[in-house]
Design a protein around this motif. Structure first.
Motif, short mmCIF file in Angstrom:
data_model
loop_
_atom_site.label_atom_id
_atom_site.label_comp_id
_atom_site.label_asym_id
_atom_site.label_seq_id
_atom_site.Cartn_x
_atom_site.Cartn_y
_atom_site.Cartn_z
N ALA A 34 -51.24 103.69 -73.74
CA ALA A 34 -51.21 102.37 -74.38
C ALA A 34 -49.84 101.73 -74.19
O ALA A 34 -48.81 102.40 -74.25
N ILE A 35 -49.85 100.45 -73.96
CA ILE A 35 -48.61 99.68 -73.81
C ILE A 35 -48.65 98.55 -74.82
O ILE A 35 -49.65 97.84 -74.93
N LYS A 36 -47.56 98.40 -75.56
CA LYS A 36 -47.43 97.30 -76.51
C LYS A 36 -46.30 96.40 -76.05
O LYS A 36 -45.20 96.86 -75.76
N ARG A 37 -46.58 95.11 -75.95
CA ARG A 37 -45.57 94.14 -75.53
C ARG A 37 -45.16 93.30 -76.73
O ARG A 37 -46.00 92.81 -77.48
N ILE A 38 -43.87 93.16 -76.90
CA ILE A 38 -43.32 92.44 -78.05
C ILE A 38 -42.61 91.18 -77.56
O ILE A 38 -41.70 91.24 -76.73
N HIS A 39 -43.06 90.04 -78.07
CA HIS A 39 -42.48 88.74 -77.72
C HIS A 39 -41.73 88.18 -78.92
O HIS A 39 -42.15 88.38 -80.05
N THR A 40 -40.64 87.47 -78.66
CA THR A 40 -39.90 86.85 -79.75
C THR A 40 -40.03 85.33 -79.75
O THR A 40 -39.52 84.67 -80.63
N GLY A 41 -40.65 84.78 -78.73
CA GLY A 41 -40.79 83.33 -78.65
C GLY A 41 -39.63 82.65 -77.94
O GLY A 41 -39.56 81.43 -77.89
N SER A 42 -38.74 83.43 -77.37
CA SER A 42 -37.64 82.84 -76.61
C SER A 42 -38.22 82.03 -75.46
O SER A 42 -39.15 82.47 -74.78
N PRO A 43 -37.66 80.83 -75.20
CA PRO A 43 -38.18 80.04 -74.07
C PRO A 43 -38.02 80.75 -72.73
O PRO A 43 -38.78 80.52 -71.80
N PHE A 44 -37.04 81.66 -72.63
CA PHE A 44 -36.84 82.40 -71.39
C PHE A 44 -38.00 83.34 -71.11
O PHE A 44 -38.30 83.63 -69.95
N GLU A 45 -38.64 83.86 -72.16
CA GLU A 45 -39.75 84.78 -71.94
C GLU A 45 -40.84 84.13 -71.09
O GLU A 45 -41.33 84.73 -70.13
N ALA A 46 -41.20 82.92 -71.44
CA ALA A 46 -42.25 82.21 -70.69
C ALA A 46 -41.74 81.73 -69.33
O ALA A 46 -42.45 81.82 -68.33
N LYS A 47 -40.50 81.24 -69.29
CA LYS A 47 -39.95 80.70 -68.04
C LYS A 47 -39.77 81.78 -66.98
O LYS A 47 -40.00 81.54 -65.80
N ILE A 48 -39.32 82.95 -67.41
CA ILE A 48 -38.99 84.01 -66.44
C ILE A 48 -40.13 85.00 -66.28
O ILE A 48 -40.25 85.65 -65.25
N GLY A 49 -40.99 85.12 -67.29
CA GLY A 49 -42.12 86.04 -67.21
C GLY A 49 -41.77 87.45 -67.67
O GLY A 49 -41.95 88.42 -66.93
N TYR A 50 -41.26 87.57 -68.87
CA TYR A 50 -40.95 88.88 -69.43
C TYR A 50 -41.17 88.84 -70.94
O TYR A 50 -41.44 87.78 -71.51
N CYS A 51 -41.06 89.99 -71.59
CA CYS A 51 -41.11 90.03 -73.04
C CYS A 51 -39.87 90.76 -73.56
O CYS A 51 -39.19 91.44 -72.80
N ARG A 52 -39.59 90.58 -74.82
CA ARG A 52 -38.37 91.15 -75.40
C ARG A 52 -38.36 92.67 -75.31
O ARG A 52 -37.33 93.28 -75.06
N ALA A 53 -39.51 93.28 -75.57
CA ALA A 53 -39.56 94.74 -75.53
C ALA A 53 -40.94 95.21 -75.12
O ALA A 53 -41.93 94.51 -75.33
N VAL A 54 -40.98 96.42 -74.56
CA VAL A 54 -42.24 97.06 -74.20
C VAL A 54 -42.19 98.48 -74.74
O VAL A 54 -41.21 99.21 -74.54
N VAL A 55 -43.27 98.84 -75.46
CA VAL A 55 -43.40 100.20 -75.96
C VAL A 55 -44.35 100.92 -75.00
O VAL A 55 -45.50 100.51 -74.85
N VAL B 270 -39.20 102.67 -76.36
CA VAL B 270 -39.14 101.22 -76.51
C VAL B 270 -38.07 100.75 -75.55
O VAL B 270 -36.90 101.15 -75.65
N HIS B 271 -38.47 99.92 -74.60
CA HIS B 271 -37.55 99.36 -73.61
C HIS B 271 -37.26 97.92 -74.01
O HIS B 271 -38.17 97.08 -73.96
N VAL B 272 -36.04 97.64 -74.42
CA VAL B 272 -35.67 96.29 -74.85
C VAL B 272 -34.97 95.59 -73.70
O VAL B 272 -34.00 96.11 -73.13
N ALA B 273 -35.46 94.40 -73.37
CA ALA B 273 -34.89 93.61 -72.28
C ALA B 273 -33.46 93.21 -72.60
O ALA B 273 -33.04 93.18 -73.76
N GLY B 274 -32.71 92.88 -71.56
CA GLY B 274 -31.38 92.34 -71.76
C GLY B 274 -31.45 91.16 -72.71
O GLY B 274 -32.26 90.26 -72.54
N THR B 275 -30.62 91.21 -73.74
CA THR B 275 -30.69 90.24 -74.83
C THR B 275 -29.32 89.62 -75.04
O THR B 275 -28.33 90.33 -75.20
#
Length: 118
Positions: free
Chosen positions: A2-23, A28-33
């Motif tokens: 199972a993979i869980k994707r965590i979004h924070t609503g940052s405009p960069f998430e949609a523009k670049i195509g990533y999420c804040r963290a993936v479990v 838990v892999h947290v993207a560069g923040t």
């Protein structure tokens, strides 16, 4: 697995195509923040607050951190962040690397990437 994707609503998430963290895979892999603020200390605190929210949503915490990477355009600014990092990680410091490099926007002074146990 199972993979869980965590979004924070940052405009960069949609523009670049990533999420804040993936479990995934027990981690838990947290993207560069980055964080908002006028200097590296304010930005460091703000980035860690964003990361902490993602970790809570993932069911993890800074106490479970195993690896952290810090990216700064000016390595000389890193020392100002040390007291904050010592406070956040406390008795459970992760393995760490600091890299001097350009960030996506010159206004950013620090970017933090973290891996924790889930």
């Amino acid at each position: 697995m199972a993979i869980k994707r965590i979004h924070t609503g940052s405009p960069f998430e949609a523009k670049i195509g990533y999420c804040r963290a993936v479990v995934a895979g027990g981690f838990v892999h947290v993207a560069g923040t980055v964080g908002q603020g006028g200097d590296v200390v304010e930005q460091c605190r703000a980035a860690l607050e964003t990361i902490e929210k993602a970790l809570k949503e993932a069911g993890s915490s800074f106490e479970k951190a195993v690896r952290v990477n810090y990216y700064l355009p000016d390595a000389a600014e890193f020392e100002a962040c040390w007291p904050i990092l010592t406070e956040v990680f406390g008795a459970n410091p992760p393995a760490a690397t600091m890299v001097e490099c350009n960030l996506i926007d010159p206004k950013y002074r620090i970017e933090i990437e973290l891996t924790c146990l889930a």
